[in-house]
Design an enzyme around this catalytic site. Structure first.
Site, PDB file in Angstrom:
ATOM      1  N   ALA A 151       3.069   2.149 -28.730  1.00  0.00           N
ATOM      2  CA  ALA A 151       1.755   2.601 -29.213  1.00  0.00           C
ATOM      3  C   ALA A 151       0.849   1.380 -29.239  1.00  0.00           C
ATOM      4  CB  ALA A 151       1.896   3.190 -30.603  1.00  0.00           C
ATOM      5  N   GLY A 180       6.809   3.424 -28.799  1.00  0.00           N
ATOM      6  CA  GLY A 180       6.298   4.701 -28.301  1.00  0.00           C
ATOM      7  C   GLY A 180       6.568   4.905 -26.816  1.00  0.00           C
ATOM      8  N   GLU A 235       9.998   6.238 -26.707  1.00  0.00           N
ATOM      9  CA  GLU A 235       9.936   7.603 -27.243  1.00  0.00           C
ATOM     10  C   GLU A 235       9.380   8.573 -26.199  1.00  0.00           C
ATOM     11  OE1 GLU A 235       7.884   5.914 -30.716  1.00  0.00           O
ATOM     12  OE2 GLU A 235       9.315   7.013 -31.948  1.00  0.00           O
ATOM     13  N   GLU A 278       9.692  -1.298 -33.818  1.00  0.00           N
ATOM     14  CA  GLU A 278       8.739  -0.940 -34.879  1.00  0.00           C
ATOM     15  C   GLU A 278       9.012  -1.597 -36.229  1.00  0.00           C
ATOM     16  OE1 GLU A 278       9.915   1.225 -32.644  1.00  0.00           O
ATOM     17  OE2 GLU A 278       8.387   2.714 -32.100  1.00  0.00           O
TER      18      GLU A 278
HETATM   19  C1  HXC Z   1      -1.366  -3.236 -27.786  1.00  0.00           C
HETATM   20  C2  HXC Z   1      -0.239  -4.624 -26.349  1.00  0.00           C
HETATM   21  C3  HXC Z   1       0.986  -3.998 -26.667  1.00  0.00           C
HETATM   22  C4  HXC Z   1       0.963  -2.921 -27.597  1.00  0.00           C
HETATM   23  C5  HXC Z   1       1.379  -5.555 -25.234  1.00  0.00           C
HETATM   24  N1  HXC Z   1       0.052  -5.576 -25.471  1.00  0.00           N
HETATM   25  N2  HXC Z   1       1.978  -4.606 -25.962  1.00  0.00           N
HETATM   26  N3  HXC Z   1      -1.404  -4.244 -26.907  1.00  0.00           N
HETATM   27  N4  HXC Z   1      -0.236  -2.590 -28.134  1.00  0.00           N
HETATM   28  N5  HXC Z   1       2.059  -2.238 -27.925  1.00  0.00           N
HETATM   29  C6  HXC Z   1      -0.941  -6.483 -24.883  1.00  0.00           C
HETATM   30  C7  HXC Z   1      -0.849  -7.890 -25.463  1.00  0.00           C
HETATM   31  O1  HXC Z   1      -1.525  -7.969 -26.688  1.00  0.00           O
HETATM   32  C8  HXC Z   1      -1.502  -8.706 -24.375  1.00  0.00           C
HETATM   33  O2  HXC Z   1      -2.906  -8.560 -24.495  1.00  0.00           O
HETATM   34  C9  HXC Z   1      -1.090  -7.977 -23.106  1.00  0.00           C
HETATM   35  O3  HXC Z   1      -0.690  -6.667 -23.498  1.00  0.00           O
HETATM   36  C10 HXC Z   1       0.104  -8.624 -22.427  1.00  0.00           C
HETATM   37  O4  HXC Z   1       1.138  -8.757 -23.384  1.00  0.00           O
HETATM   38  P1  HXC Z   1       1.879 -10.150 -23.700  1.00  0.00           P
HETATM   39  O5  HXC Z   1       2.456 -10.048 -25.043  1.00  0.00           O
HETATM   40  O6  HXC Z   1       0.988 -11.300 -23.389  1.00  0.00           O
HETATM   41  O7  HXC Z   1       3.031 -10.097 -22.572  1.00  0.00           O
HETATM   42  P2  HXC Z   1       4.468 -10.762 -22.649  1.00  0.00           P
HETATM   43  O8  HXC Z   1       4.401 -12.132 -23.235  1.00  0.00           O
HETATM   44  O9  HXC Z   1       5.047 -10.607 -21.285  1.00  0.00           O
HETATM   45  O10 HXC Z   1       5.299  -9.881 -23.663  1.00  0.00           O
HETATM   46  C11 HXC Z   1       5.601  -8.534 -23.340  1.00  0.00           C
HETATM   47  C12 HXC Z   1       6.081  -7.770 -24.618  1.00  0.00           C
HETATM   48  C13 HXC Z   1       5.054  -7.977 -25.740  1.00  0.00           C
HETATM   49  C14 HXC Z   1       7.444  -8.320 -25.030  1.00  0.00           C
HETATM   50  C15 HXC Z   1       6.233  -6.322 -24.214  1.00  0.00           C
HETATM   51  O11 HXC Z   1       3.747  -7.667 -25.232  1.00  0.00           O
HETATM   52  C16 HXC Z   1       5.317  -7.128 -26.934  1.00  0.00           C
HETATM   53  O12 HXC Z   1       6.198  -7.440 -27.728  1.00  0.00           O
HETATM   54  N6  HXC Z   1       4.526  -6.065 -27.112  1.00  0.00           N
HETATM   55  C17 HXC Z   1       4.586  -5.212 -28.265  1.00  0.00           C
HETATM   56  C18 HXC Z   1       5.796  -4.326 -28.180  1.00  0.00           C
HETATM   57  C19 HXC Z   1       5.933  -3.444 -29.423  1.00  0.00           C
HETATM   58  O13 HXC Z   1       6.068  -3.972 -30.538  1.00  0.00           O
HETATM   59  N7  HXC Z   1       5.894  -2.132 -29.244  1.00  0.00           N
HETATM   60  C20 HXC Z   1       5.956  -1.179 -30.322  1.00  0.00           C
HETATM   61  C21 HXC Z   1       4.578  -0.841 -30.797  1.00  0.00           C
HETATM   62  S1  HXC Z   1       4.619   0.224 -32.189  1.00  0.00           S
HETATM   63  P3  HXC Z   1      -3.906  -9.819 -24.326  1.00  0.00           P
HETATM   64  O14 HXC Z   1      -5.248  -9.219 -24.593  1.00  0.00           O
HETATM   65  O15 HXC Z   1      -3.466 -10.823 -25.314  1.00  0.00           O
HETATM   66  O16 HXC Z   1      -3.704 -10.252 -22.897  1.00  0.00           O
HETATM   67  C22 HXC Z   1       4.941   1.735 -31.594  1.00  0.00           C
HETATM   68  C23 HXC Z   1       4.974   2.844 -32.611  1.00  0.00           C
HETATM   69  C24 HXC Z   1       5.166   4.215 -32.029  1.00  0.00           C
HETATM   70  O17 HXC Z   1       5.151   1.948 -30.453  1.00  0.00           O
HETATM   71  C25 HXC Z   1       5.028   5.283 -33.065  1.00  0.00           C
HETATM   72  C26 HXC Z   1       3.651   5.473 -33.577  1.00  0.00           C
HETATM   73  C27 HXC Z   1       3.506   6.637 -34.517  1.00  0.00           C
END
Ligand code: HXC
Length: 260
Positions: free
Chosen positions: A66, A111, A114, A134
């Site tokens: 998400a 997400g 999911e 998460e």
């Molecule tokens: C918003 C995101 C994002 C996310 C990545 N980006 N994941 N933006 N939401 N979930 C953005 C980063 O901020 C960054 O933007 C760009 O994408 C590239 O990501 P990087 O982190 O620079 O890439 P990298 O170093 O290769 O790392 C990849 C990654 C990391 C390991 C996937 O991005 C990461 O950990 N992302 C978050 C993963 C996560 O926690 N997902 C769960 C979310 S909660 P900029 O602008 O800086 O270039 C969820 C809840 C679901 O899903 C249920 C809801 C009800």
């Protein structure tokens, strides 16, 4: 329909939906979730489309979760709505008449995993990574992850993934049954299309009813599931495809299924 964050392409009887926010690793914001919902709803009514493939654009991600930026300031009430918006999309995918193949071409996190789990079949590229990060953000897997992951891989393995936030690679996902097959990155979409073509050549109503029996059966005891199975088995006998399919076998020839 024109979408901001997704692309929808057609190849014969197959539709390919690509989530297209590569700069944010295809993270699911509300607009993207709504667009996916709209496109799946449209495809649900399109009898020409027999199989759907869902994938992500760019080199790195299927869906990295998400959209954390959009989500971070939500109130508890808004967070509930967001979770429910996701549930609506995931449940719609399960309720579609067509099978949906997730072609997981990179990160499938939170997400994103999911979403992949709501699809019927998951194919992964060798660089794919799966996880539920998460609790590391102080939230939980609110798009169905706490429910679908244990059903898919068992509660022990699901709990480990959900509690530790460890990412697993495609091979590990394959061993757990989370990914059906693993392919080199450049072959993934072609393999998904090949599988979609195979599925599309079978009797569409029989496939639709099989999908509904599988999905329904996940939440039923065996006897109730068999009761439903007998009903949908009977339904296939009111189709032309059943008559033609069985006759073609007996006459040692193939048939083109018409979906009626
Ligand atoms: C918003 C995101 C994002 C996310 C990545 N980006 N994941 N933006 N939401 N979930 C953005 C980063 O901020 C960054 O933007 C760009 O994408 C590239 O990501 P990087 O982190 O620079 O890439 P990298 O170093 O290769 O790392 C990849 C990654 C990391 C390991 C996937 O991005 C990461 O950990 N992302 C978050 C993963 C996560 O926690 N997902 C769960 C979310 S909660 P900029 O602008 O800086 O270039 C969820 C809840 C679901 O899903 C249920 C809801 C009800």
């Amino acid at each position: 329909m024109i979408y901001e964050n997704i692309l929808v392409e057609y190849q014969d009887q197959i539709a390919v939906i690509t989530i297209n926010r590569p700069k944010a690793l295809n993270a699911l914001n509300s607009v993207t979730i709504q667009e996916l919902t709209d496109s799946f709803n449209e495809l649900a009514g399109d009898a020409n489309i027999r199989t759907i493939i869902l994938t992500g654009s760019g080199e790195k991600a299927f869906v990295a979760g998400a959209d954390i930026a959009e989500m971070s300031d939500k109130s508890p009430i808004e967070a509930r709505h967001f979770s429910q918006l996701g549930h609506k999309l995931m449940n719609l995918i399960e309720a579609l008449p067509q099978p949906v193949i997730a072609a997981v071409n990179g990160f499938a996190l939170g997400g994103g995993l999911e979403l992949a789990m709501a699809c019927d079949i998951r194919l992964a590229s060798t660089n794919a990574k799966f996880g539920q990060p998460e609790v590391g953000l102080g939230i939980l897997a609110g798009f169905g992850g706490t429910q679908r992951l244990p059903r898919l891989v068992g509660s022990g393995r699901a709990s480990e993934l959900l509690f530790t936030t460890d990412l697993i690679d495609a091979q590990e996902a394959f061993r757990m049954g989370l990914a059906n097959h693993v392919y080199p990155k450049e072959e993934l979409l072609g393999q998904a299309v090949a599988m979609a073509k195979k599925i599309s050549s079978k009797a569409p109503i029989a496939i639709q009813l099989t999908k509904s029996a599988i999905v329904k059966g996940e939440n039923l005891d065996l006897l109730s599931g068999q009761g439903y199975e007998a009903e949908v088995f009977a339904q296939t006998f009111s189709t032309e495809d059943q008559k033609n399919g069985c006759k073609a076998f007996l006459e040692k020839r193939t048939t083109d299924y018409q979906g009626r």
